[in-house]
Every structure is written in C-alpha cells, then in structure tokens.
Design a protein around this motif. Sequence first.
Motif, PDB file in Angstrom:
ATOM      1  N   UNK A  52       0.845  -1.194   0.000  1.00 37.85           N
ATOM      2  CA  UNK A  52       0.000   0.000   0.000  1.00 37.85           C
ATOM      3  C   UNK A  52       0.878   1.241   0.000  1.00 37.85           C
ATOM      4  N   UNK A  53       0.355   2.326  -0.564  1.00 38.77           N
ATOM      5  CA  UNK A  53       1.122   3.560  -0.674  1.00 38.77           C
ATOM      6  C   UNK A  53       0.632   4.638   0.263  1.00 38.77           C
ATOM      7  N   UNK A  54       1.238   5.817   0.146  1.00 35.22           N
ATOM      8  CA  UNK A  54       0.886   6.928   1.025  1.00 35.22           C
ATOM      9  C   UNK A  54      -0.555   7.366   0.791  1.00 35.22           C
ATOM     10  N   UNK A  55      -1.026   7.314  -0.458  1.00 38.35           N
ATOM     11  CA  UNK A  55      -2.419   7.670  -0.735  1.00 38.35           C
ATOM     12  C   UNK A  55      -3.373   6.705  -0.045  1.00 38.35           C
TER      13      UNK A  55
ATOM     14  N   UNK B 283      -6.443   7.323   2.683  1.00 32.81           N
ATOM     15  CA  UNK B 283      -7.762   6.743   2.472  1.00 32.81           C
ATOM     16  C   UNK B 283      -8.231   5.981   3.697  1.00 32.81           C
ATOM     17  N   UNK B 284      -7.345   5.187   4.273  1.00 36.76           N
ATOM     18  CA  UNK B 284      -7.686   4.415   5.467  1.00 36.76           C
ATOM     19  C   UNK B 284      -7.977   5.341   6.646  1.00 36.76           C
ATOM     20  N   UNK B 285      -7.210   6.424   6.759  1.00 38.25           N
ATOM     21  CA  UNK B 285      -7.483   7.422   7.799  1.00 38.25           C
ATOM     22  C   UNK B 285      -8.858   8.047   7.602  1.00 38.25           C
ATOM     23  N   UNK B 286      -9.244   8.238   6.350  1.00 40.90           N
ATOM     24  CA  UNK B 286     -10.567   8.757   6.025  1.00 40.90           C
ATOM     25  C   UNK B 286     -11.652   7.854   6.604  1.00 40.90           C
ATOM     26  N   UNK B 287     -11.490   6.547   6.464  1.00 36.23           N
ATOM     27  CA  UNK B 287     -12.465   5.604   7.013  1.00 36.23           C
ATOM     28  C   UNK B 287     -12.566   5.745   8.527  1.00 36.23           C
ATOM     29  N   UNK B 288     -11.429   5.916   9.191  1.00 39.56           N
ATOM     30  CA  UNK B 288     -11.424   6.080  10.646  1.00 39.56           C
ATOM     31  C   UNK B 288     -12.132   7.365  11.056  1.00 39.56           C
TER      32      UNK B 288
ATOM     33  N   UNK C  12      -5.070  -1.793  -4.953  1.00 36.11           N
ATOM     34  CA  UNK C  12      -6.080  -1.807  -3.897  1.00 36.11           C
ATOM     35  C   UNK C  12      -6.731  -0.444  -3.697  1.00 36.11           C
ATOM     36  N   UNK C  13      -6.109   0.608  -4.232  1.00 37.49           N
ATOM     37  CA  UNK C  13      -6.566   1.967  -3.982  1.00 37.49           C
ATOM     38  C   UNK C  13      -8.039   2.225  -4.254  1.00 37.49           C
ATOM     39  N   UNK C  14      -8.548   1.897  -5.444  1.00 39.38           N
ATOM     40  CA  UNK C  14      -9.957   2.172  -5.733  1.00 39.38           C
ATOM     41  C   UNK C  14     -10.916   1.456  -4.787  1.00 39.38           C
TER      42      UNK C  14
END
Length: 241
Positions: free
Chosen positions: A9-12, A16-21, A63-65
């Motif tokens: 996984x990358x920085x983007x 994205x995962x932080x967005x979910x939190x 995995x990004x999208x």
Amino acid sequence: MLPRFVGRLGVADAVTIANAALGFVAVVVAVVDIDLAARVVLLAAIADGLDGILARRFGGTDAGPYLDSLADVSSFAIAPAVLSFVVVTDGLGIGFDVISAELAIVTAVCALFVAMAVTRLGMYTAYDVSGSHTEGVQTTLAATVLGAAILAGETQPWLVLAVTGAFCYLMVSRVQYPDLLARDAAIMGVVHALAILVPEFAGRTFPYALLTLGLAYTTLSPWFYWRDDGFSDPVDVHGNA
C-alpha cells in the motif's frame, strides 16, 4: 512477521484508510457534539480529495480504488446519515423508548441514504472510472452539504430530513455532474478548510459559503458548468465519491 499490507500500500492508501477512521469518529462524536461531528465529516472530505492528489503524485496501487470506496461508506454514507438522524430526532424531541411513526420515518430515510450511497459508490467504481464527469451527486458532496448546513446552524429538522431524502435520489440519478476545474477545486478546498478551522468566524461565514457552493454545484453544474473546450483541466476532487 509484518502485516501483509506492508510494501503493498502507498501513502495515498494510508490517507484513504485514515478517512475511514474519521467516519467512525464522526459517528461517535455525533451523540455528544454535533458541530464537532460535522467538522470531522468535512475533514474526511478533504482527506478524500487529498488521497487522489497523492495517488497522482506518488502513484496508486491496485487496492486503492477498493479502499477508497470502502472508506467512503464509513465517512460519506454512514456518518452523514447518523448526523442527519441525530439532528432530526433531537430537533423533533423524538424519544427511543417506543417506536413512533416519526422515529420510523427518520430511521427509514437515513437508512435509505446509506443504501443509496453504497449503491452509488459501487456503480462509480464499476462504471465511472474514466472521463470528466460522473452520474449522480457524489457522496462526498452530499456529506459536505449536510455537514456545512449543520455548522451554519441550518438544522430545522424537517428541512434536514428533506435534504437527506433528496440526496437519496440524486446520488443514484442519471444526472451528469462535471468534475471541477483545478482553479475551482482549489477555491472550494480553501473554503472547506476555513469552515472546519473557524466555523463561527463572522457569523459562520465560511460554513454558509461552503453550503452555498455545494448547493450551487448540486443544482446548477449539470446545466451550466460544462466547458466547450472538452472539459479542459478537470479535477475529480471527490475521489470515488
């Protein structure tokens, strides 16, 4: 043994995962401080735009999208529905000791919002991955309008419920919404950030400005924002919204 996502996984994706939190945080905070919860939802919207910028700058992953759509379910489907539910039930003085007609209506509308947002996210990921427009209102935009309305103090319960219900249709409509020009996306981003940082400044000027811009885009852009130059320099500021 390292987790399987290390190196894949990358920085983007991290943003994205932080967005979910942030979506979960907004839900928890909503029952205590609705204004703070609205600010968290708006912060998640900024994170949703930031991950797209980072993906273009540093490259995305396979995995990004999928991560983006999953995160948006948390931040722009469940969280805004909970905000709407809290505002309406508090405003109408609806109790939870008995299932009343009003409680059933509010629950149904907010549940439908989640269902339609999830439907839109799935349709976007499958069909709207290219081009300079998307069909239906972006979930990020719907969440932004609801969050900005709360910060602006526009919390009349039946009005909030009506707007929530309208977005249930608009998110899955066939109305085509163009991506913003980079210039306009930057202006929207600045107003967005100021609405989060100083929501009460000058009579809640920035939440009102954000609400006005959001409603203007929702109602006018499908007819008046198209460019004759082939949608030059468009920016999808909503990610998979």
